[in-house]
Design a protein around this motif. Structure first.
Motif, PDB file in Angstrom:
ATOM      1  N   TYR A   1     -20.374  56.727  44.614  1.00 34.05           N
ATOM      2  CA  TYR A   1     -21.760  56.569  45.711  1.00 34.05           C
ATOM      3  C   TYR A   1     -22.661  55.618  45.125  1.00 34.05           C
ATOM      4  N   THR A   2     -22.933  57.320  44.216  1.00 31.03           N
ATOM      5  CA  THR A   2     -24.199  56.853  43.407  1.00 31.03           C
ATOM      6  C   THR A   2     -24.199  55.727  42.350  1.00 31.03           C
ATOM      7  N   ASN A   3     -23.052  55.375  42.166  1.00 32.68           N
ATOM      8  CA  ASN A   3     -22.981  54.223  41.086  1.00 32.68           C
ATOM      9  C   ASN A   3     -22.927  52.868  42.215  1.00 32.68           C
TER      10      ASN A   3
ATOM     11  N   GLN B   1     -15.240  46.391  37.594  1.00 27.64           N
ATOM     12  CA  GLN B   1     -15.678  47.556  36.730  1.00 27.64           C
ATOM     13  C   GLN B   1     -15.648  48.988  37.217  1.00 27.64           C
ATOM     14  N   ASP B   2     -16.441  48.750  38.027  1.00 25.32           N
ATOM     15  CA  ASP B   2     -17.213  50.129  38.394  1.00 25.32           C
ATOM     16  C   ASP B   2     -16.237  50.743  39.583  1.00 25.32           C
ATOM     17  N   ALA B   3     -15.446  50.725  40.416  1.00 30.14           N
ATOM     18  CA  ALA B   3     -13.952  50.754  41.681  1.00 30.14           C
ATOM     19  C   ALA B   3     -13.537  51.184  40.440  1.00 30.14           C
ATOM     20  N   ALA B   4     -12.898  50.845  39.741  1.00 30.82           N
ATOM     21  CA  ALA B   4     -11.891  51.129  38.720  1.00 30.82           C
ATOM     22  C   ALA B   4     -12.362  52.769  38.181  1.00 30.82           C
ATOM     23  N   LYS B   5     -12.614  53.251  37.308  1.00 32.36           N
ATOM     24  CA  LYS B   5     -13.568  54.129  36.339  1.00 32.36           C
ATOM     25  C   LYS B   5     -13.344  55.525  37.732  1.00 32.36           C
ATOM     26  N   THR B   6     -13.905  54.763  38.173  1.00 24.57           N
ATOM     27  CA  THR B   6     -13.660  56.541  39.553  1.00 24.57           C
ATOM     28  C   THR B   6     -12.166  56.734  39.663  1.00 24.57           C
TER      29      THR B   6
ATOM     30  N   LEU C   1     -10.258  53.746  47.885  1.00 31.32           N
ATOM     31  CA  LEU C   1     -10.845  54.324  48.676  1.00 31.32           C
ATOM     32  C   LEU C   1     -12.372  54.613  47.611  1.00 31.32           C
ATOM     33  N   SER C   2     -12.207  54.180  46.120  1.00 31.42           N
ATOM     34  CA  SER C   2     -12.904  53.773  44.855  1.00 31.42           C
ATOM     35  C   SER C   2     -13.837  52.262  45.615  1.00 31.42           C
ATOM     36  N   ALA C   3     -12.992  51.390  46.407  1.00 30.48           N
ATOM     37  CA  ALA C   3     -13.876  50.274  45.901  1.00 30.48           C
ATOM     38  C   ALA C   3     -14.852  50.307  47.718  1.00 30.48           C
ATOM     39  N   ILE C   4     -13.986  51.231  48.906  1.00 32.23           N
ATOM     40  CA  ILE C   4     -14.736  50.985  50.055  1.00 32.23           C
ATOM     41  C   ILE C   4     -16.287  51.985  49.943  1.00 32.23           C
ATOM     42  N   VAL C   5     -16.079  53.124  48.791  1.00 30.57           N
ATOM     43  CA  VAL C   5     -17.562  54.334  48.962  1.00 30.57           C
ATOM     44  C   VAL C   5     -18.350  53.592  48.066  1.00 30.57           C
ATOM     45  N   LEU C   6     -17.952  52.415  46.770  1.00 28.88           N
ATOM     46  CA  LEU C   6     -18.794  51.681  45.821  1.00 28.88           C
ATOM     47  C   LEU C   6     -19.434  50.653  46.762  1.00 28.88           C
ATOM     48  N   SER C   7     -18.890  49.878  47.814  1.00 28.12           N
ATOM     49  CA  SER C   7     -19.171  48.924  48.509  1.00 28.12           C
ATOM     50  C   SER C   7     -20.637  49.745  49.457  1.00 28.12           C
TER      51      SER C   7
END
Length: 332
Positions: A18-20, A189-194, A222-228
């Motif tokens: 989320y901070t990302n 890039q960034d959803a995948a890292k987490t 879950l990572s993709a949803i929270v990143l968005s």
């Protein structure tokens, strides 16, 4: 090991994601907002949607984070290393967001993994980090700088006889596409890292076999949803830095910078290299600005950004090491 420690690390991972999102939202949309190609809310909504879609396309990067950075110990120590890495990365993200500096969330996470691993006595894969992180980290800004310069030169030559008004309007429309492409690359890039860190935690806790290098679909989703969601929350401090303080962008320059940065991100994702979206767009903006004149780029701001890049690995690493030691004192 039961699921409670794993669930707590997943919560930390989603907090980092989320901070990302709000830390790096500016990477995708600052240029479009500053040139008035898109309103801030429309730009944020576009970036959030494309982050979500892009998050499902970056599994190779997740596998790099999950298998090529550290050897994760089994048991509580491994879980604490993942937790410490995330705490350190979150702390660094918040510090640089507060200062308005577009540092790399990606490198904060990798630095956090390295720092926590060293504190926990785990093996850090230095050669892999050199090949998969350091070399792309150094190469991507060079490609962004040169690519931004060349793309802008092509635009200047191709539209040298065009009327300025219609040209600017056309590039404002084109920026909708380039901003979407940039946001898609950010999601890859960034959803995948987490997701890679969560996969490490599942291995350390015994819920996945060490030889299983795949990333569970629910972790990616879950990572993709929270990143968005984090992206839609916005990152206004950093948006001002990228959108105005490096150079004052016009629509053709914004299009050139976004197109260049998106291309760099796609190339890196294809190879599984976890590069920084911040490096890509910042260097592309500088390259675009250099076509105007050397003085058009505010190099003092650029130096501050580079300093944040340099400090990210040790800063996040030290914070992660301190977090691991605190967790060890309390729970191990």
């Amino acid at each position: 090991m039961d699921w409670i420690p794993v669930a707590l690390v997943v919560v930390l991972a989603m907090g980092f994601t989320y901070t990302n999102g709000f830390h790096d939202a500016a990477n995708a949309i600052a240029t479009s907002v500053s040139t008035r190609a898109l309103t801030p809310r429309i730009a944020l909504a576009l970036a959030a949607v494309m982050n979500l879609v892009g998050g499902f396309a970056g599994v190779r990067v997740a596998e790099t984070i999950g298998g090529d950075i550290i050897e994760i110990p089994m048991g509580w120590t491994g879980v604490a290393i993942c937790a410490g890495a995330l705490i350190g990365a979150i702390g660094w993200n918040m510090l640089t967001w507060w200062r308005g500096l577009p540092s790399s969330s990606s490198h904060a996470l990798i630095g956090g993994l390295g720092g926590a691993a060293l504190a926990g006595g785990a093996t850090v894969k230095w050669q892999s980090i050199l090949d998969n992180v350091v070399v792309p980290m150094l190469l991507s800004p060079v490609l962004g700088l040169i690519g931004g310069f060349l793309v802008m030169m092509v635009i200047l030559w191709g539209f040298r006889r065009a009327a300025p008004g219609p040209t600017a309007r056309g590039f404002r429309y084109a920026q909708t596409v380039s901003a979407a492409a940039m946001a898609f690359g950010h999601g890859m890039q960034d959803a995948a890292k987490t997701a890679g860190v969560v996969a490490l935690t599942l291995v350390a806790s015994g819920h996945r076999a060490p030889e299983d290098t795949s990333i569970p679909g629910w972790v990616i989703a879950l990572s993709a949803i929270v990143l968005s969601l984090g992206t839609y929350a916005g990152g206004w401090r950093i948006m001002r830095t990228l959108g105005r303080r490096i150079i004052a962008l016009d629509p053709p320059q914004g299009f050139a910078a976004e197109t260049t940065a998106a291309t760099v991100l796609y190339l890196a994702t294809a190879t599984g290299a976890p590069i920084s979206t911040t490096h890509a767009i910042s260097s592309a903006i500088m390259g675009v600005g250099a076509t105007r004149s050397r003085k058009a780029v505010r190099w003092g701001v650029a130096r501050s950004i580079v300093m944040a890049w340099v400090l990210t690995f040790p800063g996040a690493g030290l914070a992660a090491a301190a977090a691991f030691w605190l967790l060890a004192l309390l729970f191990l």
